[in-house]
Design a protein around this motif. Structure first.
Motif, short mmCIF file in Angstrom:
data_model
loop_
_atom_site.label_atom_id
_atom_site.label_comp_id
_atom_site.label_asym_id
_atom_site.label_seq_id
_atom_site.Cartn_x
_atom_site.Cartn_y
_atom_site.Cartn_z
N ILE A 129 14.69 40.28 -40.11
CA ILE A 129 15.62 39.93 -38.64
C ILE A 129 16.03 41.14 -38.04
N VAL A 130 16.23 41.95 -38.60
CA VAL A 130 16.50 43.01 -37.64
C VAL A 130 14.75 43.07 -36.47
N LYS A 131 14.02 43.07 -37.33
CA LYS A 131 12.64 43.29 -36.07
C LYS A 131 12.63 42.18 -35.48
N LEU A 132 13.20 41.05 -34.82
CA LEU A 132 13.54 39.77 -34.16
C LEU A 132 14.21 40.38 -33.31
N CYS A 133 15.63 40.95 -34.20
CA CYS A 133 16.63 41.69 -32.87
C CYS A 133 16.10 42.73 -31.92
N GLU A 134 15.18 43.22 -32.70
CA GLU A 134 14.45 44.02 -31.95
C GLU A 134 13.55 43.85 -30.63
N ALA A 135 12.45 42.93 -31.60
CA ALA A 135 12.26 42.35 -30.04
C ALA A 135 12.02 41.59 -29.22
N HIS A 136 13.69 41.02 -29.16
CA HIS A 136 13.94 39.81 -28.00
C HIS A 136 15.17 40.51 -27.40
N GLY A 137 15.93 41.33 -28.32
CA GLY A 137 17.10 41.93 -27.44
C GLY A 137 18.27 41.09 -27.00
N LYS A 138 18.57 41.23 -26.43
CA LYS A 138 19.93 39.77 -26.53
C LYS A 138 19.87 39.15 -26.10
N ASP A 139 18.95 38.12 -26.20
CA ASP A 139 17.40 36.86 -26.43
C ASP A 139 17.59 36.79 -28.08
N CYS A 140 17.62 37.44 -28.99
CA CYS A 140 17.32 37.29 -30.16
C CYS A 140 18.32 36.19 -30.63
N ILE A 141 18.94 35.51 -30.33
CA ILE A 141 19.86 34.54 -31.56
C ILE A 141 18.95 33.14 -31.81
N PRO A 142 18.47 32.77 -31.03
CA PRO A 142 17.23 31.56 -31.32
C PRO A 142 16.31 31.74 -31.95
N TYR A 143 16.12 32.32 -31.62
CA TYR A 143 14.61 33.55 -32.90
C TYR A 143 15.08 33.71 -34.03
N VAL A 144 16.28 34.01 -34.34
CA VAL A 144 17.15 34.56 -35.45
C VAL A 144 17.32 33.26 -36.09
N LYS A 145 18.14 32.35 -35.81
CA LYS A 145 18.08 31.17 -36.06
C LYS A 145 17.44 30.57 -36.59
N GLU A 146 15.98 30.30 -36.08
CA GLU A 146 15.39 29.69 -36.27
C GLU A 146 14.14 30.29 -37.95
N TYR A 147 14.31 31.85 -37.49
CA TYR A 147 13.61 32.57 -38.92
C TYR A 147 14.54 31.83 -40.77
N VAL A 148 15.65 32.16 -39.66
CA VAL A 148 16.98 31.65 -41.41
C VAL A 148 16.53 30.67 -41.88
N LYS A 149 16.50 29.53 -40.71
CA LYS A 149 15.76 27.91 -41.46
C LYS A 149 15.17 28.32 -42.09
N SER A 150 14.00 28.03 -41.47
CA SER A 150 12.76 28.60 -42.44
C SER A 150 12.65 29.43 -43.27
N MET A 151 13.10 30.31 -43.38
CA MET A 151 13.77 31.13 -44.73
C MET A 151 14.97 30.04 -46.08
N LYS A 152 15.93 28.89 -45.94
CA LYS A 152 16.60 28.72 -46.15
C LYS A 152 15.58 27.35 -46.89
N ASP A 153 14.92 27.09 -45.77
CA ASP A 153 14.38 25.47 -46.08
C ASP A 153 13.70 25.94 -47.38
N ALA A 154 12.88 27.00 -47.36
CA ALA A 154 11.49 27.50 -48.38
C ALA A 154 11.80 27.93 -49.82
N ILE A 155 13.78 27.98 -49.66
CA ILE A 155 14.05 28.13 -51.35
C ILE A 155 14.90 27.09 -51.50
N ARG A 156 14.72 26.56 -50.35
CA ARG A 156 16.01 24.86 -51.51
C ARG A 156 15.25 24.04 -51.96
N GLU A 157 16.14 23.87 -53.51
CA GLU A 157 15.43 23.73 -54.37
C GLU A 157 14.88 21.89 -54.96
#
Length: 258
Positions: A230-258
Motif C-alpha cells: 500500500i505504501v508503494k502505491l502512495c509513493e508511486a501515485h503521490g497525491k493521486d494515490c487514493i483510488p489506487y489504494v482503494k481498489e487494491y484494498v478492495k481486491s485484498m478484502k475480496d480475496a479473503i472473504r470466506e
C-alpha cells in the motif's frame, strides 16, 4: 480488551491495511482512511514516522523519510485522528517505535491517543520482556498493546499469548517488512499455539502483497495485515494515490472473504 478491536474480527476474516501518516500528506492520509474503510478494511494501522524504523524494509523506511521531511509531527497526527473520529468509528491502532512514545512522554502519549479515539498501539521494537512500562499505561487508558510473535518465538509464543490484548500480530517472515514472492512459515501452527493459551484473534503481517497470498494466509489466521504494497502505491501515485489504494484494498478484502 478494546471492544472496537474485537469487533474488527467478528465479520469473517479481517483485512488490516497499514499506511504511514503524512505520506504523501496528512490530508491524503485522512482521506485514505475513509477510502480504505469503504473498500472493506476492518481495522487500520496508522504508522507514526520515526527516523530509524528498525523493523521496516526500504519501502516503509522511505515513506518515513518523506513524511518527516514534509514536517509531520506526533501532534499533527493526533490532530488528524481527531478529525477522522468525527467521521468514522473504524478501529485504529498506531504503529510506531518505543522512542517516539518515550520522547513524547509515555503516559502523555497513551492518554492523548485514548482521548482522540485510538484503540491500540503496536511497538515492534519492544520485546515481550520489556513491554511492562508501556502495557501498564495502556491498560489504564483502555488501549490494547498489540503483541507480536515471530517464527522464532517458539517456546515464548504461549507466554506472549497469555498476556496478549486485542489481537496477536503473527510475523510471517524473518527480517524486515516488505513484499515477498512466497511465505513459507507455518502460520497455522503459530495461530494454534496462541489459541491454546487464549481465545484471541491472530492476524498475519510482513511480506503479504497479492490476493493469492492474502487468501492463503487468511485460511490459517483470523486476519491479514498489509503495509509495504500500500505504501508503494502512495509513493508511486503521490497525491493521486487514493483510488489506487482503494481498489487494491478492495481486491485484498475480496480475496479473503470466506
Amino acid at each position: 480488551m478494546n471492544k472496537r478491536i474485537t469487533e474488527a474480527f467478528q465479520n469473517g476474516k479481517a483485512f488490516i491495511p497499514f499506511i504511514t501518516c503524512g505520506d504523501p500528506s496528512l490530508e491524503i492520509t485522512e482521506q485514505l482512511v475513509y477510502a480504505m474503510e469503504e473498500a472493506g478494511a476492518d481495522l487500520i494501522e496508522l504508522g507514526i514516522p520515526f527516523s530509524d524504523p528498525t523493523a521496516e524494509g526500504p519501502v516503509i523506511q522511505a515513506a518515513n523519510v518523506r513524511a518527516l521531511s514534509g514536517g509531520v509531527t506526533t501532534d499533527k497526527i493526533f490532530a488528524m485522528v481527531e478529525k477522522i473520529r468525527k467521521h468514522t468509528a473504524i478501529p485504529l491502532v498506531f504503529m510506531t517505535y518505543a522512542n517516539v512514545v518515550f520522547s513524547y512522554g509515555t503516559e502523555r502519549f497513551i492518554k492523548k491517543a485514548a482521548e482522540i479515539g485510538m484503540d491500540g498501539l503496536i511497538l515492534p521494537d519492544v520485546p515481550f520482556e520489556e513491554k511492562e512500562e508501556f502495557d501498564r499505561v495502556c491498560k489504564v487508558y483502555g488501549q490494547d498493546l498489540i503483541s507480536l510473535i515471530a517464527p522464532t518465538s517458539h517456546e515464548r509464543i504461549a507466554q506472549i499469548a497469555r498476556e496478549a490484548e486485542g489481537f496477536v500480530y503473527c510475523v510471517s517472515s524473518l527480517g524486515v517488512t516488505g513484499m515477498r514472492s512466497q511465505i513459507t512459515t507455518d502460520i497455522g501452527a503459530m495461530a494454534e499455539l496462541v489459541k491454546k493459551e487464549k481465545d484471541i484473534p491472530c492476524a498475519v503481517g510482513f511480506g503479504i502483497s497479492n490476493p493469492e497470498q492474502a487468501k492463503k494466509m487468511a485460511s490459517q489466521a483470523d486476519g491479514v495485515i498489509v503495509g509495504s504494497a500500500i505504501v508503494k502505491l502512495c509513493e508511486a501515485h503521490g497525491k493521486d494515490c487514493i483510488p489506487y489504494v482503494k481498489e487494491y484494498v478492495k481486491s485484498m478484502k475480496d480475496a479473503i472473504r470466506e
